[in-house]
Scaffold this motif. Structure first.
Motif, PDB file in Angstrom:
ATOM      1  N   VAL A 173     -23.376  11.847 -33.171  1.00 60.24           N
ATOM      2  CA  VAL A 173     -22.157  13.108 -32.988  1.00 60.24           C
ATOM      3  C   VAL A 173     -22.935  13.409 -34.590  1.00 60.24           C
ATOM      4  CG1 VAL A 173     -20.361  12.214 -31.967  1.00 60.24           C
ATOM      5  CG2 VAL A 173     -20.462  12.003 -34.755  1.00 60.24           C
ATOM      6  N   SER A 174     -23.122  14.966 -34.337  1.00 62.68           N
ATOM      7  CA  SER A 174     -23.848  16.238 -35.033  1.00 62.68           C
ATOM      8  C   SER A 174     -22.555  15.837 -36.250  1.00 62.68           C
ATOM      9  CB  SER A 174     -23.611  17.458 -34.870  1.00 62.68           C
ATOM     10  OG  SER A 174     -22.316  17.871 -34.734  1.00 62.68           O
ATOM     11  N   ARG A 175     -22.924  16.409 -37.307  1.00 61.12           N
ATOM     12  CA  ARG A 175     -22.205  16.548 -38.735  1.00 61.12           C
ATOM     13  C   ARG A 175     -20.302  17.513 -38.316  1.00 61.12           C
ATOM     14  NH1 ARG A 175     -24.636  16.803 -44.049  1.00 61.12           N
ATOM     15  NH2 ARG A 175     -25.054  18.985 -44.033  1.00 61.12           N
ATOM     16  N   GLY A 182     -24.625  16.207 -29.960  1.00 62.17           N
ATOM     17  CA  GLY A 182     -24.268  14.831 -29.944  1.00 62.17           C
ATOM     18  C   GLY A 182     -25.597  13.827 -29.135  1.00 62.17           C
ATOM     19  N   TRP A 183     -25.901  12.855 -29.301  1.00 59.02           N
ATOM     20  CA  TRP A 183     -27.182  12.630 -28.780  1.00 59.02           C
ATOM     21  C   TRP A 183     -27.207  10.475 -27.999  1.00 59.02           C
ATOM     22  CZ3 TRP A 183     -26.994  15.497 -33.777  1.00 59.02           C
ATOM     23  CH2 TRP A 183     -27.861  16.341 -33.364  1.00 59.02           C
ATOM     24  N   VAL A 184     -27.421  11.043 -27.708  1.00 54.50           N
ATOM     25  CA  VAL A 184     -27.173   9.154 -26.700  1.00 54.50           C
ATOM     26  C   VAL A 184     -28.442   8.869 -26.104  1.00 54.50           C
ATOM     27  CG1 VAL A 184     -24.443   9.472 -25.491  1.00 54.50           C
ATOM     28  CG2 VAL A 184     -27.038  10.498 -24.245  1.00 54.50           C
ATOM     29  N   LEU A 185     -28.592   7.262 -25.628  1.00 56.09           N
ATOM     30  CA  LEU A 185     -29.963   6.696 -25.423  1.00 56.09           C
ATOM     31  C   LEU A 185     -30.408   7.842 -23.504  1.00 56.09           C
ATOM     32  CD1 LEU A 185     -30.198   3.053 -26.584  1.00 56.09           C
ATOM     33  CD2 LEU A 185     -31.578   5.599 -26.637  1.00 56.09           C
ATOM     34  N   PRO A 186     -31.476   7.970 -23.347  1.00 52.41           N
ATOM     35  CA  PRO A 186     -31.789   8.787 -21.785  1.00 52.41           C
ATOM     36  C   PRO A 186     -30.875   8.126 -21.030  1.00 52.41           C
ATOM     37  CG  PRO A 186     -33.536   8.957 -22.759  1.00 52.41           C
ATOM     38  CD  PRO A 186     -32.598   7.782 -23.967  1.00 52.41           C
ATOM     39  N   VAL A 223      -9.343  17.333 -29.316  1.00 55.33           N
ATOM     40  CA  VAL A 223     -10.567  17.553 -28.600  1.00 55.33           C
ATOM     41  C   VAL A 223     -10.647  18.279 -28.161  1.00 55.33           C
ATOM     42  CG1 VAL A 223      -9.754  19.211 -25.918  1.00 55.33           C
ATOM     43  CG2 VAL A 223      -8.188  17.442 -26.695  1.00 55.33           C
ATOM     44  N   PHE A 224     -12.269  18.306 -28.158  1.00 50.47           N
ATOM     45  CA  PHE A 224     -13.827  19.157 -28.122  1.00 50.47           C
ATOM     46  C   PHE A 224     -14.012  20.074 -26.969  1.00 50.47           C
ATOM     47  CE2 PHE A 224     -14.303  15.235 -30.821  1.00 50.47           C
ATOM     48  CZ  PHE A 224     -13.969  15.438 -31.781  1.00 50.47           C
ATOM     49  N   GLN A 225     -14.351  21.407 -26.500  1.00 53.86           N
ATOM     50  CA  GLN A 225     -14.479  21.643 -25.941  1.00 53.86           C
ATOM     51  C   GLN A 225     -16.086  22.150 -25.839  1.00 53.86           C
ATOM     52  OE1 GLN A 225     -11.681  22.966 -23.650  1.00 53.86           O
ATOM     53  NE2 GLN A 225     -10.924  22.071 -24.266  1.00 53.86           N
ATOM     54  N   ALA A 226     -16.506  22.347 -24.767  1.00 49.86           N
ATOM     55  CA  ALA A 226     -18.180  23.158 -24.571  1.00 49.86           C
ATOM     56  C   ALA A 226     -18.947  22.162 -25.931  1.00 49.86           C
ATOM     57  CB  ALA A 226     -17.969  24.540 -25.021  1.00 49.86           C
ATOM     58  N   PHE A 227     -18.923  21.042 -25.258  1.00 49.27           N
ATOM     59  CA  PHE A 227     -19.352  19.629 -25.899  1.00 49.27           C
ATOM     60  C   PHE A 227     -20.596  20.065 -25.596  1.00 49.27           C
ATOM     61  CE2 PHE A 227     -18.790  15.348 -27.302  1.00 49.27           C
ATOM     62  CZ  PHE A 227     -20.146  14.881 -27.896  1.00 49.27           C
ATOM     63  N   THR A 228     -22.102  19.732 -26.220  1.00 41.80           N
ATOM     64  CA  THR A 228     -23.519  19.892 -26.018  1.00 41.80           C
ATOM     65  C   THR A 228     -23.834  18.235 -26.427  1.00 41.80           C
ATOM     66  OG1 THR A 228     -24.308  22.323 -25.858  1.00 41.80           O
ATOM     67  CG2 THR A 228     -25.987  20.688 -26.112  1.00 41.80           C
ATOM     68  N   LEU A 229     -24.269  16.987 -25.468  1.00 41.24           N
ATOM     69  CA  LEU A 229     -24.851  16.173 -25.559  1.00 41.24           C
ATOM     70  C   LEU A 229     -26.311  16.119 -24.389  1.00 41.24           C
ATOM     71  CD1 LEU A 229     -23.478  13.245 -25.531  1.00 41.24           C
ATOM     72  CD2 LEU A 229     -23.146  13.124 -23.515  1.00 41.24           C
ATOM     73  N   ALA A 230     -26.995  15.163 -25.542  1.00 42.41           N
ATOM     74  CA  ALA A 230     -28.813  15.249 -25.444  1.00 42.41           C
ATOM     75  C   ALA A 230     -28.614  14.066 -24.831  1.00 42.41           C
ATOM     76  CB  ALA A 230     -29.473  16.386 -26.529  1.00 42.41           C
ATOM     77  N   GLY A 231     -30.284  13.469 -23.586  1.00 39.73           N
ATOM     78  CA  GLY A 231     -30.484  12.579 -23.988  1.00 39.73           C
ATOM     79  C   GLY A 231     -31.750  11.562 -24.674  1.00 39.73           C
ATOM     80  N   ARG A 232     -31.638  11.218 -25.631  1.00 45.54           N
ATOM     81  CA  ARG A 232     -33.166  10.844 -27.232  1.00 45.54           C
ATOM     82  C   ARG A 232     -33.097   9.778 -27.621  1.00 45.54           C
ATOM     83  NH1 ARG A 232     -34.084  15.312 -31.180  1.00 45.54           N
ATOM     84  NH2 ARG A 232     -35.777  14.344 -31.614  1.00 45.54           N
ATOM     85  N   SER A 233     -34.574   9.195 -26.942  1.00 43.50           N
ATOM     86  CA  SER A 233     -34.636   7.779 -27.085  1.00 43.50           C
ATOM     87  C   SER A 233     -34.875   7.276 -28.847  1.00 43.50           C
ATOM     88  CB  SER A 233     -36.151   7.473 -26.654  1.00 43.50           C
ATOM     89  OG  SER A 233     -37.050   7.583 -27.072  1.00 43.50           O
TER      90      SER A 233
END
Length: 786
Positions: A142-144, A187-191, A107-117
């Motif tokens: 995901v970050s290392r 972590g990064w996902v598409l916008p 389980v991951f808590q307080a997980f910061t997700l950002a949208g970048r192309s």
């Protein structure tokens, strides 16, 4: 110059083995030196290098999306003092669970997700260490740090994670692992993926400024951006200096051992190179006499022999630089994980400077003996060039000849090094460095394994299971309260057949009288001495007592037997320090019994962790799977320490560097023996003529370096142990801890005996090839040789 070219061509053609030997030595030396210099460069301010290479963000602002439209945010990139900006990127804080094979309940808590192309841009390049950037929705990089679950497993591409607390609880497939030098997101996902999650609560803007070298400068820059946005829109800002301070703290413990290996590699390379090159020129003294006899001037003689070294030398150092860069990929890849920065490479300046320096060193090593030989008369050079001067080594031959218990080939071999005492000493030093690296690397590897075992509490067979971390006052929809989770977990653990015993853990941060800040307090609900915490000194606590880490002792100025007072909202408890526990880091930590602090914070929220001791023969993974099968999904999670993977990386790095140095040492011995056998090939023909057999020839040649190797190994053992005991405290100081005695006492008597033979093994194995060539050489050919 035509005469010089003719003599150079003839020298290279007639001494192919010597040219090959020089080329191989320079190849190994240049490879080791370039890699060593690359390691030293990597350990010198790695964060700064990575920050510059990745265009790191000097400030990361979280801005309320409802108060500051995207257009106004983008306009801040044109403010005075802003040299580059990236964003706005939609940002959200979510929780997630991951389905990793054989690792239930992550389980991951307080997980910061950002949208970048894309991963690139003017600020904060995301370096992909695995996989690729998302190509559509349903994918995530995901970050290392997030990929390392801390439980011994890694979240590699292909793993599916489920976001919780957002509409539709979407599932995302990990397609890559990336590194942001300033940790701008987990972590990064598409916008488009962020859009599907709903309106973003915050937008992320990343900046680089003309002046941001101090905290005051960064604060002034952030203030200027804040003034340009609507009031109250900036929700938070993070400075790159805070990240740098944290990263440097992570780096400090590991720099000493990298520097040690780098210095050893450089020293070995220089010694071996000078020894082999100067020996090769010295071995050609008779030919120098011949050249002078046919009219060569001293300057022409010097040119011939310097160029005779330079030609194979250029090929060798060029090949060594290429090999160093090939080796650097995995080695520096591991150091980048140790330093928690993006993968590095050997700087171009090192790739150019080190090989050229090695080539120049080879030229100087050839120039000195060639100049000396060039000044000799032709008759003197011819007379003395065949072998060492008569005064060299004959006393040793006569003395060892009296040893009737030793076979004659052995005594000849033992006396051989005394003919060239300088060469013998340099060869001894090269083997010594190789054996020293083995002794130091073996001890350091064992120490790191024990550190990992102590930090993972691996001394006892147990499992650690934690609650999902929700608040007792505000449970998530559909989930039981914290108290219900605790009771349910306890019931399942008690009912499980493999349970031998268990103890609960409650955590909080409490004040300490006389110390600035707070301490991390871990309170156990019962006897926790069996868990396996390693003690540096003292003993486990009793009633009214506690064990504390080194950082706590430094922060409070306390010693064993002293008392200290924990405080919380006007309440206070006094405890006595019973022992110093091995828990690295600059966070002061206190371990005590829950009953001793029942009036303070740790008893309020109930236990957050269960340590379960297993019955003999019970498999830990099978036990965990059985427990998690009976618990509600997402309510509980497996607990582990990320330090285990890090220490495995470092142990692997120690092994790689040790093997590289052994190979370099072996090359040095190999080429020294080649020189010795080629130099005295005429004597070898005489020995064969009077009846020496091939087996005796091999014995004689191997024995020439065997004694040197044995002596080097005997010296290397105490030197390696001393180096190990000197480097460990430096690494400990960087990690804000002392070490338990067991971390230092890693060499067993049997191991010491084997390590003492390391030098002998390096010498014998390296000499077998030239010895076999000598054994196969026919008598007539040997007698006709120079």
């Amino acid at each position: 110059m035509r005469a010089v070219r003719t003599a150079l061509h003839g020298g290279l053609a007639g001494r192919r083995v010597q040219a090959l030997a020089i080329g191989l030595v320079l190849l190994a030396s240049a490879a080791a030196s370039t890699l060593a210099a690359g390691l030293l460069s990597a350990s010198n301010a790695p964060f700064d290098h990575a920050f510059a290479a990745q265009h790191g963000a000097q400030a990361a602002l979280a801005v309320n999306a409802a108060k500051a439209p995207a257009g106004e945010l983008a306009a801040t990139a044109r403010l005075a003092g802003v040299t580059a900006a990236a964003g706005p990127f939609a940002e959200a804080t979510v929780t997630a669970s991951a389905a990793i094979p054989d690792t239930p309940g992550v389980v991951f808590q307080a997980f910061t997700l950002a949208g970048r192309s894309s991963p690139g841009g003017p600020v904060d390049d995301i370096v992909l260490t695995a996989g690729h950037w998302p190509t559509g929705t349903g994918q995530i990089v995901v970050s290392r740090d997030l990929a390392d679950t801390g439980s011994g497993a890694s979240m590699s591409p292909g793993v599916v994670i489920t976001l919780t607390g957002v509409p539709g609880t979407p599932k995302l497939t990990v397609v890559g692992v990336g590194v942001s030098v300033t940790n701008t997101a987990d972590g990064w996902v598409l916008p488009a993926q962020m859009t599907s999650l709903g309106p973003p609560p915050t937008e992320q803007m990343l900046y680089r400024f003309a002046s941001a070298g101090s905290g005051a400068a960064v604060n002034a820059d952030v203030a200027a951006v804040t003034r340009a946005l609507p009031a109250g829109s900036v929700a938070g800002a993070e400075s790159w200096l805070a990240v740098k301070a944290q990263e440097n703290e992570n780096i400090v413990p590991w720099v000493p051992f990298l520097v040690t290996f780098g210095v050893i590699g450089l020293a070995m390379s220089v010694l071996i190179e000078v020894n082999v090159v100067s020996g090769a020129v010295t071995a050609g003294t008779r030919r120098i006499g011949v050249l002078k006899a046919v009219g060569f001037t001293p300057a022409q003689v010097v040119w011939v022999y310097v160029l005779q070294v330079a030609v194979p030398g250029v090929i060798g150092v060029a090949g060594g630089a290429v090999i160093a860069n090939l080796l650097a990929a995995p080695v520096l890849g591991q150091t980048s994980q140790v330093f928690e920065v993006a993968p590095q490479s050997i700087p171009l300046s090192v790739d150019l400077t080190v090989p050229l320096a090695m080539l120049a060193l080879a030229g100087i090593a050839a120039l000195v003996p060639a100049s000396r030989a060039g000044r000799l008369s032709a008759t003197t050079a011819i007379a003395t060039g065949r072998a060492p001067r008569p005064s060299h080594g004959y006393a040793a031959h006569r003395l060892l000849g009296e040893a009737r218990l030793l076979p004659r080939p052995v005594t000849i071999g033992l006396a051989g090094p005394f003919a060239r005492p300088g060469r013998m000493l340099v060869t001894l030093a090269a083997i010594l460095f190789g054996a020293l690296a083995v002794t130091f690397g073996t001890g350091l590897g064992t120490s790191l394994n024990r550190v990992g075992s102590d930090l993972a509490l691996a001394g006892t067979e147990h499992v650690e299971i934690g609650l999902a971390g929700q608040s007792a006052q505000q449970p998530s929809p559909g989930q039981p309260s914290a108290a219900a989770q605790q009771a349910g977990m306890a019931a399942v653990i008690r009912a499980q057949p493999g349970t031998l015993r268990y103890v609960t853990e409650s955590d909080d941060r409490l004040g300490v009288t006389g110390m600035a800040g707070t301490a991390s307090v871990t309170a156990f609900g019962g006897d926790a001495s069996w868990i396996g915490y390693a003690l540096i000194s003292g003993h486990w606590y009793g009633a009214g007592g506690a064990v504390v880490n080194t950082s706590f002792l430094h922060a409070t100025g306390k010693r064993m037997g002293d008392t200290f007072t924990l405080t919380d909202d006007g309440r206070a408890v006094t405890l006595k320090i019973a022992g110093e526990v091995f828990l690295p880091g600059n966070d002061p930590q206190v371990l005590t019994n829950l009953s001793s602090v029942t009036t303070l914070g740790p008893s309020g929220a109930g236990p957050q962790m269960f340590y379960v001791g297993l019955r003999p023969g019970v498999n830990a993974q099978s036990y965990q799977n059985a427990v998690f099968a009976k618990l509600g999904p997402g309510d509980y999670h497996q607990v582990g320490s990320g330090s285990g993977i890090l220490l495995q990386i470092i142990s692997g790095l120690v092994l790689i560097l040790t093997l590289l140095l052994v190979v370099v040492a072996a090359f040095g011995v190999l080429n020294t023996v080649v020189l010795m056998t080629r130099e005295r090939v005429h004597d070898l023909g005489v020995f064969k003529a009077v009846g020496m057999t091939p087996r005796q020839t091999i014995t004689m040649v191997v024995t020439t370096v065997a004694a040197t190797g044995l002596i080097a190994g005997l010296i290397a053992v105490p030197a390696g142990i001393a180096l190990h005991h000197a480097i460990l405290p430096i690494m400990g100081n960087g990690a804000q801890t002392d070490f338990p005695p067991a971390i230092y006492n890693v060499y067993s008597p049997a191991e010491l005996v084997l390590l003492a033979l390391t030098g002998l093994v390096i010498a014998v194995v390296s000499a077998l090839g030239p010895a076999s060539w000598a054994a196969r050489t026919r008598t007539a050919i040997a007698l006709r040789a120079e």
